[in-house]
Motif scaffolding. Sequence first.
Motif, PDB file in Angstrom:
ATOM      1  N   ARG A  17       0.890  -1.136  -0.048  1.00 15.79           N
ATOM      2  CA  ARG A  17      -0.044  -0.030   0.075  1.00 15.79           C
ATOM      3  C   ARG A  17       0.909   1.330  -0.063  1.00 15.79           C
ATOM      4  O   ARG A  17       0.511   2.155  -0.453  1.00 15.79           O
ATOM      5  CB  ARG A  17      -0.812  -0.065   1.302  1.00 15.79           C
ATOM      6  CG  ARG A  17      -2.075  -1.163   1.422  1.00 15.79           C
ATOM      7  CD  ARG A  17      -2.784  -1.273   0.301  1.00 15.79           C
ATOM      8  NE  ARG A  17      -3.837  -0.181   0.258  1.00 15.79           N
ATOM      9  CZ  ARG A  17      -4.561   0.313  -0.358  1.00 15.79           C
ATOM     10  NH1 ARG A  17      -4.619  -0.322  -1.734  1.00 15.79           N
ATOM     11  NH2 ARG A  17      -5.389   1.169  -0.115  1.00 15.79           N
ATOM     12  N   GLN A  18       2.139   1.195   0.534  1.00 13.73           N
ATOM     13  CA  GLN A  18       2.965   2.223   0.756  1.00 13.73           C
ATOM     14  C   GLN A  18       4.343   1.644   0.152  1.00 13.73           C
ATOM     15  O   GLN A  18       4.743   0.742   0.530  1.00 13.73           O
ATOM     16  CB  GLN A  18       2.966   2.704   2.053  1.00 13.73           C
ATOM     17  CG  GLN A  18       1.753   3.473   2.712  1.00 13.73           C
ATOM     18  CD  GLN A  18       2.053   3.871   4.107  1.00 13.73           C
ATOM     19  OE1 GLN A  18       2.845   4.952   4.077  1.00 13.73           O
ATOM     20  NE2 GLN A  18       1.365   3.412   4.881  1.00 13.73           N
ATOM     21  N   ASP A  20       7.837   3.108   0.702  1.00 12.86           N
ATOM     22  CA  ASP A  20       8.920   4.142   1.261  1.00 12.86           C
ATOM     23  C   ASP A  20      10.076   3.548   1.661  1.00 12.86           C
ATOM     24  O   ASP A  20      10.428   2.264   1.640  1.00 12.86           O
ATOM     25  CB  ASP A  20       8.127   4.815   2.469  1.00 12.86           C
ATOM     26  CG  ASP A  20       7.378   3.802   3.525  1.00 12.86           C
ATOM     27  OD1 ASP A  20       8.165   2.504   3.729  1.00 12.86           O
ATOM     28  OD2 ASP A  20       6.454   3.892   4.095  1.00 12.86           O
ATOM     29  N   VAL A  48      -0.935   1.161  -4.714  1.00 13.65           N
ATOM     30  CA  VAL A  48       0.033   1.976  -3.749  1.00 13.65           C
ATOM     31  C   VAL A  48      -0.604   3.325  -3.833  1.00 13.65           C
ATOM     32  O   VAL A  48      -0.893   4.026  -4.591  1.00 13.65           O
ATOM     33  CB  VAL A  48       1.192   2.141  -4.773  1.00 13.65           C
ATOM     34  CG1 VAL A  48       2.379   2.934  -3.738  1.00 13.65           C
ATOM     35  CG2 VAL A  48       1.920   0.561  -5.036  1.00 13.65           C
ATOM     36  N   ASN A  49      -0.983   3.654  -2.365  1.00 13.05           N
ATOM     37  CA  ASN A  49      -1.457   4.868  -2.043  1.00 13.05           C
ATOM     38  C   ASN A  49      -0.729   5.927  -1.745  1.00 13.05           C
ATOM     39  O   ASN A  49      -1.017   6.948  -1.415  1.00 13.05           O
ATOM     40  CB  ASN A  49      -2.698   4.936  -1.351  1.00 13.05           C
ATOM     41  CG  ASN A  49      -2.543   4.085   0.023  1.00 13.05           C
ATOM     42  OD1 ASN A  49      -1.435   4.222   0.563  1.00 13.05           O
ATOM     43  ND2 ASN A  49      -3.467   3.484   0.675  1.00 13.05           N
ATOM     44  N   PHE A  50       0.590   5.583  -1.428  1.00 14.35           N
ATOM     45  CA  PHE A  50       1.761   6.476  -0.774  1.00 14.35           C
ATOM     46  C   PHE A  50       3.042   6.012  -1.501  1.00 14.35           C
ATOM     47  O   PHE A  50       3.433   4.864  -1.313  1.00 14.35           O
ATOM     48  CB  PHE A  50       1.886   6.391   0.624  1.00 14.35           C
ATOM     49  CG  PHE A  50       2.928   7.550   1.048  1.00 14.35           C
ATOM     50  CD1 PHE A  50       2.722   8.795   1.154  1.00 14.35           C
ATOM     51  CD2 PHE A  50       3.948   6.995   1.504  1.00 14.35           C
ATOM     52  CE1 PHE A  50       4.003   9.659   1.549  1.00 14.35           C
ATOM     53  CE2 PHE A  50       5.137   7.797   1.846  1.00 14.35           C
ATOM     54  CZ  PHE A  50       5.036   9.078   2.035  1.00 14.35           C
ATOM     55  N   MET A  51       3.884   7.081  -1.938  1.00 16.22           N
ATOM     56  CA  MET A  51       5.243   6.638  -2.269  1.00 16.22           C
ATOM     57  C   MET A  51       6.199   7.853  -1.875  1.00 16.22           C
ATOM     58  O   MET A  51       5.806   8.984  -1.947  1.00 16.22           O
ATOM     59  CB  MET A  51       5.271   6.525  -3.770  1.00 16.22           C
ATOM     60  CG  MET A  51       6.454   5.794  -4.341  1.00 16.22           C
ATOM     61  SD  MET A  51       6.865   5.935  -6.081  1.00 16.22           S
ATOM     62  CE  MET A  51       5.727   4.461  -6.315  1.00 16.22           C
ATOM     63  N   ASP A  52       7.251   7.633  -1.352  1.00 21.26           N
ATOM     64  CA  ASP A  52       8.125   8.541  -0.827  1.00 21.26           C
ATOM     65  C   ASP A  52       9.394   8.528  -2.095  1.00 21.26           C
ATOM     66  O   ASP A  52       9.324   7.752  -3.023  1.00 21.26           O
ATOM     67  CB  ASP A  52       8.719   8.409   0.442  1.00 21.26           C
ATOM     68  CG  ASP A  52       9.820   7.326   0.685  1.00 21.26           C
ATOM     69  OD1 ASP A  52      10.085   6.822  -0.391  1.00 21.26           O
ATOM     70  OD2 ASP A  52      10.140   7.161   1.718  1.00 21.26           O
ATOM     71  N   VAL A  82       0.252   9.411  -5.208  1.00 22.90           N
ATOM     72  CA  VAL A  82       1.503   9.057  -6.233  1.00 22.90           C
ATOM     73  C   VAL A  82       1.595   9.952  -7.448  1.00 22.90           C
ATOM     74  O   VAL A  82       2.779  10.422  -7.760  1.00 22.90           O
ATOM     75  CB  VAL A  82       1.516   7.563  -6.269  1.00 22.90           C
ATOM     76  CG1 VAL A  82       2.781   7.172  -7.165  1.00 22.90           C
ATOM     77  CG2 VAL A  82       1.306   6.792  -4.970  1.00 22.90           C
TER      78      VAL A  82
END
Length: 110
Positions: A17-18, A20, A48-52, A82
């Motif tokens: 989901r993330q 990072d 994927v709801n978050f990516m750094d 994203v």
Amino acid sequence: MKLEEKQDVAILVPELRQIDVNNSPRFSSDLEAFLADRNKVVLDLANVNFMDSTGLGIIVSALRTINEKKGRMVLCQAMPAVKVLFDMVRLSQIASIYTTRDEAVEALSR
């Protein structure tokens, strides 16, 4: 990461989901393993709801790797957070980003 195939295109679907700094080694090694013997790849980011920036760096590195071996990798279904990251760094200048998986697969099938 889940692998699906459609025609001669490999579709990679991260189940994270993330993406990072905490799970980037796993994402990186999975992606590298899949790219090793494939030349047409869709990276479907629908889950994927978050990516750094670490995840972004892995994708840029994967794009470079596949380009060096004369293959192609495109991205699709980036979630809003994203997509904002991709827009901020102008990823679309070096990678094709499609709204749907079908559009991405079709682009690689031409």
